[in-house]
Design a protein around this motif. Structure first.
Motif, mmCIF file in Angstrom:
data_model
loop_
_atom_site.group_PDB
_atom_site.id
_atom_site.type_symbol
_atom_site.label_atom_id
_atom_site.label_comp_id
_atom_site.label_asym_id
_atom_site.label_seq_id
_atom_site.Cartn_x
_atom_site.Cartn_y
_atom_site.Cartn_z
ATOM 1 N N VAL A 144 7.218 5.688 1.461
ATOM 2 C CA VAL A 144 6.052 6.297 1.988
ATOM 3 C C VAL A 144 4.859 6.144 1.170
ATOM 4 C CG1 VAL A 144 5.034 8.188 2.940
ATOM 5 C CG2 VAL A 144 7.378 7.786 3.532
ATOM 6 N N MET A 145 5.081 6.738 -0.144
ATOM 7 C CA MET A 145 3.958 6.502 -1.322
ATOM 8 C C MET A 145 3.508 5.276 -1.410
ATOM 9 S SD MET A 145 5.086 9.425 -4.003
ATOM 10 C CE MET A 145 5.622 11.052 -3.359
ATOM 11 N N ALA B 219 3.625 2.680 0.593
ATOM 12 C CA ALA B 219 2.937 2.278 1.599
ATOM 13 C C ALA B 219 1.358 2.744 1.911
ATOM 14 C CB ALA B 219 3.492 2.374 3.154
ATOM 15 N N VAL B 220 1.401 4.111 1.846
ATOM 16 C CA VAL B 220 0.056 4.732 1.837
ATOM 17 C C VAL B 220 -0.796 4.320 1.021
ATOM 18 C CG1 VAL B 220 -0.923 6.990 1.571
ATOM 19 C CG2 VAL B 220 0.974 6.690 3.025
ATOM 20 N N LEU C 51 -2.240 0.894 1.783
ATOM 21 C CA LEU C 51 -3.442 1.290 2.971
ATOM 22 C C LEU C 51 -4.599 1.622 2.161
ATOM 23 C CD1 LEU C 51 -1.235 2.687 5.532
ATOM 24 C CD2 LEU C 51 -2.378 0.379 5.581
ATOM 25 N N LEU C 52 -4.616 2.477 1.370
ATOM 26 C CA LEU C 52 -5.772 2.984 0.483
ATOM 27 C C LEU C 52 -6.342 1.814 -0.279
ATOM 28 C CD1 LEU C 52 -4.748 6.483 -0.641
ATOM 29 C CD2 LEU C 52 -6.601 6.042 1.164
ATOM 30 N N THR D 261 -10.426 5.602 -4.144
ATOM 31 C CA THR D 261 -9.455 5.391 -3.262
ATOM 32 C C THR D 261 -8.441 4.429 -3.884
ATOM 33 O OG1 THR D 261 -10.803 3.711 -2.109
ATOM 34 C CG2 THR D 261 -10.800 6.125 -1.334
ATOM 35 N N GLY E 30 -4.898 5.026 -4.699
ATOM 36 C CA GLY E 30 -3.644 4.140 -4.128
ATOM 37 C C GLY E 30 -2.983 3.629 -5.328
ATOM 38 N N LEU F 75 -0.306 6.372 -6.140
ATOM 39 C CA LEU F 75 0.790 6.654 -5.352
ATOM 40 C C LEU F 75 1.764 5.304 -5.447
ATOM 41 C CD1 LEU F 75 -1.515 7.701 -2.388
ATOM 42 C CD2 LEU F 75 0.513 9.155 -3.628
ATOM 43 N N VAL G 291 2.023 -2.760 1.416
ATOM 44 C CA VAL G 291 2.472 -1.872 2.478
ATOM 45 C C VAL G 291 3.861 -2.256 2.820
ATOM 46 C CG1 VAL G 291 1.560 -1.257 4.891
ATOM 47 C CG2 VAL G 291 0.067 -1.552 3.339
#
Length: 392
Positions: A285-286, A288-289, A292-293, A302, A306, A309, A372
């Motif tokens: 999840v981290m 992928a997020v 995305l950022l 950002t 990213g 993460l 992602v």
């Protein structure tokens, strides 16, 4: 064991060696944007350039076992570090791309040998220490790479000549490696009993073995893709897409590596508390997020969040894949890890050329959406790291 070869002292030595191995090549990566510009490379050409090192590492995969058997793990680690230092220094002063490419190949070739040797010695120190320390050793590699990345970023910002920067760090690394070798001594000099034949992938496997191995290999490649983007493309992305200077861009790599270091330090207690599968899913999840950022909101804050993460999320992916491969039922000892390692190196070799080709056909933002996809793959494949007979 004598006072001069105590487990605590040996752990200090091998910990320092992992740190120096991370430090050695990391300073080169934040300076990739200026290297790319100096040799006038397209994204595709740059992707092929950064694949030189993992390709050379694959070629060297048969050498560590006989070298360690002949000279001992510590001697191989130290000798390899000296050769790497010379190669990195030559790369810094390279007058032409061909010279740079050869130096990079030698560094990657030797790094593969040093990596195997220091892990062999690390396991022996762990046995003497009578506690698990291998994860903390890999965390110190991440810390060394983070420090090297920061040094590279500061050197780029201060316009320190590449050759001066890389040769200075290489010289310091050799001195630290000598100290690490002395501190990390074991009573038998670090020699190990190893099989006569290099553990190449076996040609005959039990029925259904590939069905167990391939998901683990894909999981490991997903984690390696995150690392590859951080190592080779983070600075280029920040320069090309976000529009920062080369000095600032170098901190993207260090941010990802710093987060990976923290993730590796926390990985063992997190796994004990929440289970290996849950930790993998959270990491996916981290990733992928974070992806995305990075591609969705390409501003400096950002993108840095990213990177952090993604680095934190991928911290335990490859170690978990190796641990699960080592416990696969019905396989000869070491066969699972060997096969996953070979497939991982092949996947890692292809990552950067694919990213470079896609970015030339579209743009770098599109190609980095692979982050992602990597996160989603980790989420989907998390159950394959579950220990046999357990529900974690």
């Amino acid at each position: 064991m004598s006072a001069t070869t105590s487990p605590v002292r040996a752990r200090t030595g091998i910990s320092l060696f992992f740190f120096t191995n991370g430090l050695m090549l990391a300073g080169l990566l934040p300076r990739y944007p200026e290297i790319k510009a100096a040799f006038d490379l397209s994204n595709t050409q740059f992707g092929l350039m950064v694949a030189i090192s993992p390709f050379a590492a694959m070629i060297a995969s048969a050498l560590p076992a006989p070298l360690i058997r002949r000279f001992g793990a510590q001697a191989v680690s130290l000798g390899g570090t000296v050769i790497m230092a010379i190669a990195v220094s030559i790369a810094g002063f390279a007058p032409a791309f061909a010279v740079f490419a050869v130096a990079l190949a030698v560094a990657g070739f030797t790094d593969s040998i040093v990596d195997a040797a220091q892990n062999v010695h690390g396991v022996r120190v762990e046995d003497a220490y009578r506690r698990t320390i291998i994860n903390s050793l890999h965390a110190l590699w991440s810390l060394g790479a983070t420090v090297g990345g920061f040094i590279g970023a500061f050197a780029a910002a201060a316009a320190v000549p590449l050759g001066v920067h890389l040769s200075s760090v290489a010289g310091l690394t050799v001195l630290l490696a000598v100290l690490a070798t002395w501190l990390g001594r074991l009573p038998n000099g670090g020699r190990v009993e190893m099989p006569d034949d290099h553990p190449a992938p076996p040609t005959k496997l039990p029925a259904g073995a590939w069905a167990l191995i391939l998901p683990l290999a894909v999981l490991a490649i997903a984690g390696a893709l995150v690392e590859d983007i951080g190592f080779n493309w983070s600075a280029v992305y920040l320069v090309q897409t976000v529009g920062v200077t080369a000095g600032v861009a170098g901190f993207g790599y260090s941010t990802m590596l710093g987060a990976q270091f923290i993730g590796r330090v926390l990985g063992d207690p997190a796994t004990d508390r929440w289970g290996r599968v849950n930790v993998m899913r959270a990491g996916g999840v981290m990733i992928a997020v974070g992806g995305l950022l990075i591609v969705g909101v390409p501003t400096l804050p950002t993108v840095m969040i990213g990177y952090a993460l993604a680095g934190f999320g991928c911290a335990t992916v490859i170690p978990a894949a190796y641990a699960a491969a080592g416990r696969l039922p019905g396989l000869p000892e070491g066969a699972g890890i060997t096969l996953v390692s070979w497939l991982l190196r092949a996947g890692f070799l292809l990552c950067s050329p694919i990213i470079g080709l896609v970015s030339d056909l579209t743009n770098l933002r599109v190609s980095l959406t692979l982050l992602v996809l990597s996160g989603l793959a980790v989420i989907a494949l998390a159950p394959v790291v579950r220990r046999r007979g357990r529900t974690d």
